[in-house]
Design an enzyme around this catalytic site. Sequence first.
Site, PDB file in Angstrom:
ATOM      1  N   GLY A  51      -2.029   8.390   2.368  1.00 46.00           N
ATOM      2  CA  GLY A  51      -2.884   7.910   2.619  1.00 46.00           C
ATOM      3  C   GLY A  51      -3.868   8.449   1.018  1.00 46.00           C
ATOM      4  N   GLY A  68      -6.679  10.260  -0.550  1.00 42.73           N
ATOM      5  CA  GLY A  68      -8.190  11.479  -0.036  1.00 42.73           C
ATOM      6  C   GLY A  68      -7.655  12.977   0.035  1.00 42.73           C
ATOM      7  N   SER A  69      -8.753  14.065   0.890  1.00 42.60           N
ATOM      8  CA  SER A  69      -9.230  15.180   1.413  1.00 42.60           C
ATOM      9  C   SER A  69      -8.197  15.054   1.837  1.00 42.60           C
ATOM     10  CB  SER A  69     -10.238  15.653   1.271  1.00 42.60           C
ATOM     11  OG  SER A  69     -10.860  16.029  -0.304  1.00 42.60           O
ATOM     12  N   GLU A  90       2.099   5.330  -2.071  1.00 45.07           N
ATOM     13  CA  GLU A  90       1.267   4.827  -3.398  1.00 45.07           C
ATOM     14  C   GLU A  90       0.957   5.528  -4.322  1.00 45.07           C
ATOM     15  OE1 GLU A  90      -2.444   1.914  -0.835  1.00 45.07           O
ATOM     16  OE2 GLU A  90      -2.756   4.091  -1.610  1.00 45.07           O
ATOM     17  N   GLY A 149      -4.053   0.746   1.031  1.00 43.18           N
ATOM     18  CA  GLY A 149      -2.900   0.707   0.988  1.00 43.18           C
ATOM     19  C   GLY A 149      -3.193   0.484   2.716  1.00 43.18           C
TER      20      GLY A 149
END
Lengths: 504, 504
Positions: B265, B267-268, B290, B384
């Site tokens: 996913g 993000g950090s 993604e 997603g």
Amino acid sequence: MEKGYERIHQPELRNHVVSAEEAASWIQDGMTLGLSGFTRAGDAKAIPFALVDRAKTEPLKVNVYTGASLGSDVDKLFAEAGILNKRLPFQADATMRKKLNDGEFYFVDQHLSHTSEMLRQGTLDKIDYAIVEAISITEDGLIIPSTSIGNSAVFVEYAENVLIELNMAQPTSLEGVHDLFSLEKQGERGPINITQPEDRIGEKGIRVDPAKIKGIVFTNQADSPSPIVPPDEETKQMADHLIRFLENEVEAGRLTKNLAPIQSGIGSIANAVLHGLLDSDFEDLKVYSEVLQDAVFDLMDAGKVNFASACSITLSEEKMKKVFANFEEYKNRLVMRAQEISNQPELIRRMGLISINTALEFDIYGNVNSTHVSGMKMMNGIGGSGDFARNARLGIFVTKSIAKNGDISSVVPFVPHVDHTEHDVDVLVTEQGYADLRGLAPRERVEKIIDNCVHPMYKEQLREYYEEAKMRGGQTPHVLEKAFSWHTRFAEEGTMLEKKPSYV
Amino acid sequence: MEKGYERIHQPELRNHVVSAEEAASWIQDGMTLGLSGFTRAGDAKAIPFALVDRAKTEPLKVNVYTGASLGSDVDKLFAEAGILNKRLPFQADATMRKKLNDGEFYFVDQHLSHTSEMLRQGTLDKIDYAIVEAISITEDGLIIPSTSIGNSAVFVEYAENVLIELNMAQPTSLEGVHDLFSLEKQGERGPINITQPEDRIGEKGIRVDPAKIKGIVFTNQADSPSPIVPPDEETKQMADHLIRFLENEVEAGRLTKNLAPIQSGIGSIANAVLHGLLDSDFEDLKVYSEVLQDAVFDLMDAGKVNFASACSITLSEEKMKKVFANFEEYKNRLVMRAQEISNQPELIRRMGLISINTALEFDIYGNVNSTHVSGMKMMNGIGGSGDFARNARLGIFVTKSIAKNGDISSVVPFVPHVDHTEHDVDVLVTEQGYADLRGLAPRERVEKIIDNCVHPMYKEQLREYYEEAKMRGGQTPHVLEKAFSWHTRFAEEGTMLEKKPSYV
């Protein structure tokens, strides 16, 4: 030749015929069983009964995996006998329900398309014995299933041992209706080449390593009939609303008069709603579903539905007689598949199904509870509704707006168990009307839901909750300390209604 | 030839070059726009800016659809300009977040694979202008996208008019990395013939009806860099737990050292956890995701990952320079696809992805909140994560066990918004450890989650909640009137901790 043997067309296998008691005696404490059976259809009957008998005199705990719910009171007897360690992925028996909610055994509530993948991956306990009902075994050793396929094929493929119940009460005319296809492991498989409900891609029976067949048992007991409740005034209204919604879709050019392949959930309400399509102008419909209930055959008789695919046929007593007495009439308009094919995301998305399932309750933003009464007590299970709603063209949920004479509202501020999130729910239908939530933000959805779906006795009370919530702001306003107040009020006072509804 | 024109290889289209201001002037109040852009990459920049300028002097409201979040402060400027009626399917901007939570416009939080199907079905407002960033237009009129594809192809296909931003700042070496394939409507399409991340099935650009191209605008502005936070002690621990889990899977024979295609996913935290695979023994890994963030390129540089597929490349400033200066080195190990292909249920299930996404919080039974702070305020959106978790081999969610110095526990009795239900969540990871929930009933899951994932400061408090809940019985025990008490305590007292934790 003794009666029954003629159903075993591979002569060597005739040596494996044993009594149900003997077959059951091989099952040991701690084992895992994979039983055929999906919504009361095609379940193994004799060996489970014999196993329950054994449990009367010796300690015995097993894990039981099935397609879905069993008939023939097998789940009831299992639960009463205290024979279960773990049960998955679905059940629908009142006694079992009580005992699993009492914590007497573990129940794992799974998407019905997931169990097979977990077996392939090796993430569930390995199956020691697959016990599957069949109508016959062919010359080249294919097991011909009876009125359901469910998970039988994957159980047979991944089990250490296989037991077959040849049920003389099941019509041999079922032979040829099944389409069995073994999926490779994830990462090693290709596309599933089904693009229309009528496509066939496999063989007419379950291929099995003959060395794994340990026993064949003869049985002679019909499936439990489905306790279908006839349509009532409210289900009729729900059907009318659904038809109106679908007609609007046709008018807007989003669907044609043939609609799209229809999936309809298990149970009386879904059956009744589907039944309502008899009075619609839609034609040449196709069904791609888990279960075929009475309504599908009525729609076929009326010339509305011209093809149906499913993993189980579950009928009322009357309908069972009629359909199986004339099965040749239906056979070329039917195909039965494994539940991972009937419920396969790939196919649901590709064909763009119209998916109609039953909700226990839903909330003001469209989150659906399908499983847990008061958020805690399991009713039946999520079944295939999640396989379908997430991936379908239209995720439709139906429920009556009130229950228990109005002491329960099926539309609540916050559902105390979420099975289908706001992201997956497209249309909600009650006898009050329908709410089309597609493309709407939460604050838009509330208005549609309260206006169209809520029973008049709860409308103002729900609007008051929302007005208070709105003062707190946010994408999805709530008053968290009151979110479950309707449920706690019901638990304490026997009704979700505030003592003095302001509209009185 | 003026600079930029050489990127338009079809000579007739050179007449369509206009200023951003002129293109923006064609957009009318009430229209719907489909913008390229996915997680700050490949977003249309100049025309949105010009539109925001227009809005300073005239009333203007539009619907804005994108792939996912935009960079270049476009979402911030849109929100500040009050230009939005409806925004979907994802955003990640602080100003936009505040304004949508204040109810200034409608935000529809969708599964990222769903928007395209809804456009095809005609269930979303028709797009008046698709505005897509590109690096060039080929001789035969293909639009070559830049650093993301997102929904651009479906926007171009279904829009009335198309505007192209040719961005000189984007490397032309991207040409050839994209794989574009137009899906037929549901019910009319065949299988998607991808069985491995490296399979290519389409063309290198977006096919477009030239008559729809109304304007081409030159721009010269790099993507906004991704604000990637480096791994810290806790993300390092989370990565270690994840590696340990995956190593156990290899040991159990359920995975090999090559694992299975990985989705990670945005993000950090997800990036940091993925980064941790650098220190693992896994090899020849593939990514089917993604978004490709920095970590994937580090893994490629280290020889750990040998192929990656995604719909967007979103990098930090430093990494952007390095990767695009040497893009030819990576190009044959990369493919970029439309987001409905990267996030396609058919492919996620077929390949059996290992899906790793970030949770805001999860509850004792494994339900995950990915979107709503305190259940009401939208953070970014589901993105997603639902496409992946539902259909993947492994739905893994990661989060730190506490936030705000311990005033928030990320493991709570009941999540006040459910994005991923207990049915979809396989493994939970915090810096405390991991809980493998596969095949477990709710009452089994609680034990794993409390033992392995909860921060010590909240362990006893959570166990007390569960002990009280258990007295009420049920498949999924709860004390409904206290289910959100941790969240309401935080709102009132600034901490989820009970005043005097009993362990003090």
